[in-house]
Design a protein around this motif. Structure first.
Motif, PDB file in Angstrom:
ATOM      1  N   SER A 349       0.561  -1.239   0.033  1.00  0.00           N
ATOM      2  CA  SER A 349      -0.056   0.023  -0.030  1.00  0.00           C
ATOM      3  C   SER A 349       0.923   1.303  -0.196  1.00  0.00           C
ATOM      4  O   SER A 349       1.994   1.242   0.273  1.00  0.00           O
ATOM      5  CB  SER A 349      -0.737   0.172   1.171  1.00  0.00           C
ATOM      6  OG  SER A 349      -0.131  -0.021   2.328  1.00  0.00           O
ATOM      7  N   ARG A 350       0.269   2.424  -0.154  1.00  0.00           N
ATOM      8  CA  ARG A 350       1.129   3.692  -0.055  1.00  0.00           C
ATOM      9  C   ARG A 350       1.641   3.780   1.171  1.00  0.00           C
ATOM     10  O   ARG A 350       2.992   4.300   1.434  1.00  0.00           O
ATOM     11  CB  ARG A 350       0.285   4.683  -0.519  1.00  0.00           C
ATOM     12  CG  ARG A 350      -0.980   5.286   0.214  1.00  0.00           C
ATOM     13  CD  ARG A 350      -1.425   6.313  -0.273  1.00  0.00           C
ATOM     14  NE  ARG A 350      -2.404   6.362  -1.463  1.00  0.00           N
ATOM     15  CZ  ARG A 350      -2.433   6.915  -2.363  1.00  0.00           C
ATOM     16  NH1 ARG A 350      -2.401   8.308  -2.089  1.00  0.00           N
ATOM     17  NH2 ARG A 350      -3.401   6.668  -3.304  1.00  0.00           N
ATOM     18  N   ARG A 351       0.908   3.377   2.365  1.00  0.00           N
ATOM     19  CA  ARG A 351       1.607   3.521   3.760  1.00  0.00           C
ATOM     20  C   ARG A 351       2.720   2.493   3.752  1.00  0.00           C
ATOM     21  O   ARG A 351       3.676   2.829   4.535  1.00  0.00           O
ATOM     22  CB  ARG A 351       0.561   3.203   4.618  1.00  0.00           C
ATOM     23  CG  ARG A 351      -0.576   4.344   4.666  1.00  0.00           C
ATOM     24  CD  ARG A 351      -1.521   4.005   5.961  1.00  0.00           C
ATOM     25  NE  ARG A 351      -1.008   4.060   7.304  1.00  0.00           N
ATOM     26  CZ  ARG A 351      -1.454   3.564   8.116  1.00  0.00           C
ATOM     27  NH1 ARG A 351      -2.598   2.631   7.919  1.00  0.00           N
ATOM     28  NH2 ARG A 351      -1.017   3.300   9.436  1.00  0.00           N
ATOM     29  N   GLN A 352       2.758   1.476   3.411  1.00  0.00           N
ATOM     30  CA  GLN A 352       3.725   0.459   3.343  1.00  0.00           C
ATOM     31  C   GLN A 352       4.881   0.692   2.635  1.00  0.00           C
ATOM     32  O   GLN A 352       6.096   0.723   2.999  1.00  0.00           O
ATOM     33  CB  GLN A 352       3.352  -0.831   2.660  1.00  0.00           C
ATOM     34  CG  GLN A 352       4.285  -2.010   2.779  1.00  0.00           C
ATOM     35  CD  GLN A 352       4.493  -2.560   4.385  1.00  0.00           C
ATOM     36  OE1 GLN A 352       3.278  -2.704   4.961  1.00  0.00           O
ATOM     37  NE2 GLN A 352       5.490  -2.840   4.905  1.00  0.00           N
ATOM     38  N   ALA A 353       4.917   1.422   1.424  1.00  0.00           N
ATOM     39  CA  ALA A 353       5.806   2.209   0.598  1.00  0.00           C
ATOM     40  C   ALA A 353       6.546   3.352   1.432  1.00  0.00           C
ATOM     41  O   ALA A 353       7.722   3.208   1.430  1.00  0.00           O
ATOM     42  CB  ALA A 353       5.322   2.502  -0.706  1.00  0.00           C
ATOM     43  N   GLN A 354       5.697   4.097   2.232  1.00  0.00           N
ATOM     44  CA  GLN A 354       6.265   4.986   3.051  1.00  0.00           C
ATOM     45  C   GLN A 354       7.018   4.422   3.955  1.00  0.00           C
ATOM     46  O   GLN A 354       8.328   4.981   4.321  1.00  0.00           O
ATOM     47  CB  GLN A 354       5.000   5.891   3.823  1.00  0.00           C
ATOM     48  CG  GLN A 354       4.384   6.907   2.892  1.00  0.00           C
ATOM     49  CD  GLN A 354       3.464   7.600   3.672  1.00  0.00           C
ATOM     50  OE1 GLN A 354       2.522   6.939   4.447  1.00  0.00           O
ATOM     51  NE2 GLN A 354       3.569   8.861   3.744  1.00  0.00           N
ATOM     52  N   LEU A 355       6.783   3.315   4.637  1.00  0.00           N
ATOM     53  CA  LEU A 355       7.779   2.660   5.524  1.00  0.00           C
ATOM     54  C   LEU A 355       8.885   2.156   4.913  1.00  0.00           C
ATOM     55  O   LEU A 355      10.014   2.401   5.394  1.00  0.00           O
ATOM     56  CB  LEU A 355       6.999   1.569   6.143  1.00  0.00           C
ATOM     57  CG  LEU A 355       7.846   0.604   7.285  1.00  0.00           C
ATOM     58  CD1 LEU A 355       8.222   1.353   8.382  1.00  0.00           C
ATOM     59  CD2 LEU A 355       6.983  -0.549   7.760  1.00  0.00           C
ATOM     60  N   MET A 356       8.879   1.529   3.898  1.00  0.00           N
ATOM     61  CA  MET A 356      10.002   1.156   2.869  1.00  0.00           C
ATOM     62  C   MET A 356      10.907   2.194   2.906  1.00  0.00           C
ATOM     63  O   MET A 356      12.232   1.948   3.033  1.00  0.00           O
ATOM     64  CB  MET A 356       9.381   0.351   1.780  1.00  0.00           C
ATOM     65  CG  MET A 356       8.716  -0.887   2.019  1.00  0.00           C
ATOM     66  SD  MET A 356       7.723  -1.477   0.409  1.00  0.00           S
ATOM     67  CE  MET A 356       9.306  -2.005  -0.638  1.00  0.00           C
ATOM     68  N   ALA A 357      10.409   3.352   2.334  1.00  0.00           N
ATOM     69  CA  ALA A 357      11.385   4.450   2.131  1.00  0.00           C
ATOM     70  C   ALA A 357      12.016   4.974   3.460  1.00  0.00           C
ATOM     71  O   ALA A 357      13.212   5.486   3.437  1.00  0.00           O
ATOM     72  CB  ALA A 357      10.498   5.434   1.446  1.00  0.00           C
ATOM     73  N   ALA A 358      11.236   5.053   4.350  1.00  0.00           N
ATOM     74  CA  ALA A 358      11.642   5.398   5.687  1.00  0.00           C
ATOM     75  C   ALA A 358      12.821   4.687   6.289  1.00  0.00           C
ATOM     76  O   ALA A 358      13.611   4.956   7.149  1.00  0.00           O
ATOM     77  CB  ALA A 358      10.593   5.581   6.646  1.00  0.00           C
ATOM     78  N   GLU A 359      12.719   3.405   5.879  1.00  0.00           N
ATOM     79  CA  GLU A 359      13.773   2.358   6.237  1.00  0.00           C
ATOM     80  C   GLU A 359      15.049   2.398   5.436  1.00  0.00           C
ATOM     81  O   GLU A 359      16.157   2.416   5.895  1.00  0.00           O
ATOM     82  CB  GLU A 359      13.454   1.088   6.202  1.00  0.00           C
ATOM     83  CG  GLU A 359      12.303   0.517   7.128  1.00  0.00           C
ATOM     84  CD  GLU A 359      11.889  -0.698   7.018  1.00  0.00           C
ATOM     85  OE1 GLU A 359      11.031  -1.178   8.175  1.00  0.00           O
ATOM     86  OE2 GLU A 359      11.738  -0.967   5.961  1.00  0.00           O
ATOM     87  N   LEU A 360      14.733   2.719   4.121  1.00  0.00           N
ATOM     88  CA  LEU A 360      16.060   2.737   3.178  1.00  0.00           C
ATOM     89  C   LEU A 360      16.680   4.057   3.180  1.00  0.00           C
ATOM     90  O   LEU A 360      17.994   4.081   2.886  1.00  0.00           O
ATOM     91  CB  LEU A 360      15.463   2.226   1.669  1.00  0.00           C
ATOM     92  CG  LEU A 360      16.391   1.993   0.559  1.00  0.00           C
ATOM     93  CD1 LEU A 360      17.341   1.326   0.998  1.00  0.00           C
ATOM     94  CD2 LEU A 360      15.823   1.712  -0.673  1.00  0.00           C
TER      95      LEU A 360
END
Length: 373
Positions: A349-360
């Motif tokens: 989801s877009r929120r999951q993608a936000q988390l992925m970016a926040a980690e990377l």
């Protein structure tokens, strides 16, 4: 009422009507003159003051062609309005004008010019247009811009940091605008601008390229045969545009500082995968990347869609590969649990993608900082 009074009123009314008619004619003339004084400037797609990012094929045409999501055109300009030209049927783009909220436009089969902004205030403006979808079926082309009462300004400065993202549907943005995990693929719900890759590149102010396709793998595509597929990322990577081997990419045009690879989800998508074949083909691909990018830091990623044995198998293979080159790195993004919902077909989801970016983002910042010491 006497005759003299009636005559006076008639003359007066006629005079008023005459004056009103003159005013109407004058207003019409002013309107026509204002329209005729509007100056329209057409900016061809090959104007040097347009900054492009991504793999683009110029060929003999003034209309650059591309297929990968994330391909971007940027310009600075003055003017009252800005329109964009593209090949009819090019599909969806994300538009950013100054600091306004991004919005999506769609070049259907009947669209060749779309208004992006109107009634702009005086002064300089900026525009950034990002291709939102996978374009191998759409054959998109940039065909320039139109400015009214203004001009194009010097091009935006190209960022120094260069990142390349190599991936699959997660990198493309498959289903990221959907909130229904049962919903299948649709270009309407695909949006690369919401992905971890785009968010990361923007946060790091990077010039970036995307080489990605939904369903693709290193040795085997989604639900492919155990022995592998003939057309994978390995066979397509050297092409400027997907499935067009006649146009080879010139790697001297873009030498990334960092290459992020997120491949393995489709290789292990069903139980009949061979992790040994996966590792061997990945090793060959890394050797090729090292030949064309001798100084790049290569980051091997696991995305958020894998879990269980496939995830452990892929992690193990990537760990072994990273140990073979001191300039190859490993990073695992958190597997999705449903806490942030799902996109179409259980994609991030877009929120999951936000988390992925926040980690990377902080991890890549660390690699950049290490280079700058």
């Amino acid at each position: 009422m006497d005759v003299e009074r009636i005559n006076y009123l008639c003359v007066t009314n006629l005079a008023i009507l005459h004056i009103m008619k003159i005013k109407y004619i004058l207003a019409s003339i002013v309107a026509v003159l204002s329209v005729s004084c509007t100056k329209t400037v057409d900016i061809p797609a090959n104007d040097p003051d347009i900054l492009y990012m991504g793999r683009i094929h110029w060929g003999d045409s003034l209309a650059p062609q591309f297929t990968y999501p994330g391909t971007t055109a940027m310009l600075n300009f003055e003017g009252k309005s800005l329109s964009m030209g593209a090949r009819p049927g090019s599909g969806q783009f994300i538009v950013e004008i100054d600091t306004r909220e991004p919005f999506k436009i769609n070049f259907t089969d009947t669209d060749s010019l779309i208004l992006l902004a109107d009634s702009l205030p005086d002064g300089p403006h900026s525009a950034r247009i990002t291709y939102a979808i996978e374009g191998y079926d759409h054959h998109p082309e940039f065909r320039g811009f139109r400015i009214t009462d203004g001009k194009i300004l010097p091009a935006p400065e190209r960022p120094e940091l260069k990142i390349e993202f190599i991936g699959n549907s997660i990198t493309c943005g498959y289903g990221i605008e959907s909130t229904d995990p049962q919903e299948g693929f649709s270009y309407e719900t695909e949006n690369h601008a919401l992905t971890y890759a785009h968010r990361t590149a923007r946060a790091l102010n990077a010039d970036y390229n995307v080489v990605a396709r939904s369903g693709i793998g290193i040795y085997r595509n989604y639900n492919g045969p155990r022995e592998g597929d003939k057309e994978t990322m390995v066979t397509e990577y050297d092409n400027t545009m997907l499935y067009q081997p006649e146009h080879k990419w010139d790697f001297s045009k873009f030498q990334p500082d960092i290459v992020c690879i997120n491949l393995g989800t489709n290789d292990t998508s069903t139980d009949n995968y061979d992790i040994t074949l996966y590792g061997a083909k990945y090793r060959d691909f890394l050797h090729h990347l090292r030949e064309i990018y001798p100084s790049a830091k290569i980051v091997l990623l696991t995305g958020s869609m894998m879990s269980g044995k496939p995830l452990e198998d892929v992690k193990g293979a990537l760990d072994r590969l990273a140990a073979e080159d001191e300039n190859i790195y490993r990073f695992d993004m958190s597997p999705q649990t449903g806490e942030f919902g799902y996109g179409g077909d259980y994609h991030p989801s877009r929120r999951q993608a936000q988390l992925m970016a926040a980690e990377l983002i902080p991890y890549l910042k660390g690699l950049v900082a290490a280079d700058n010491k």
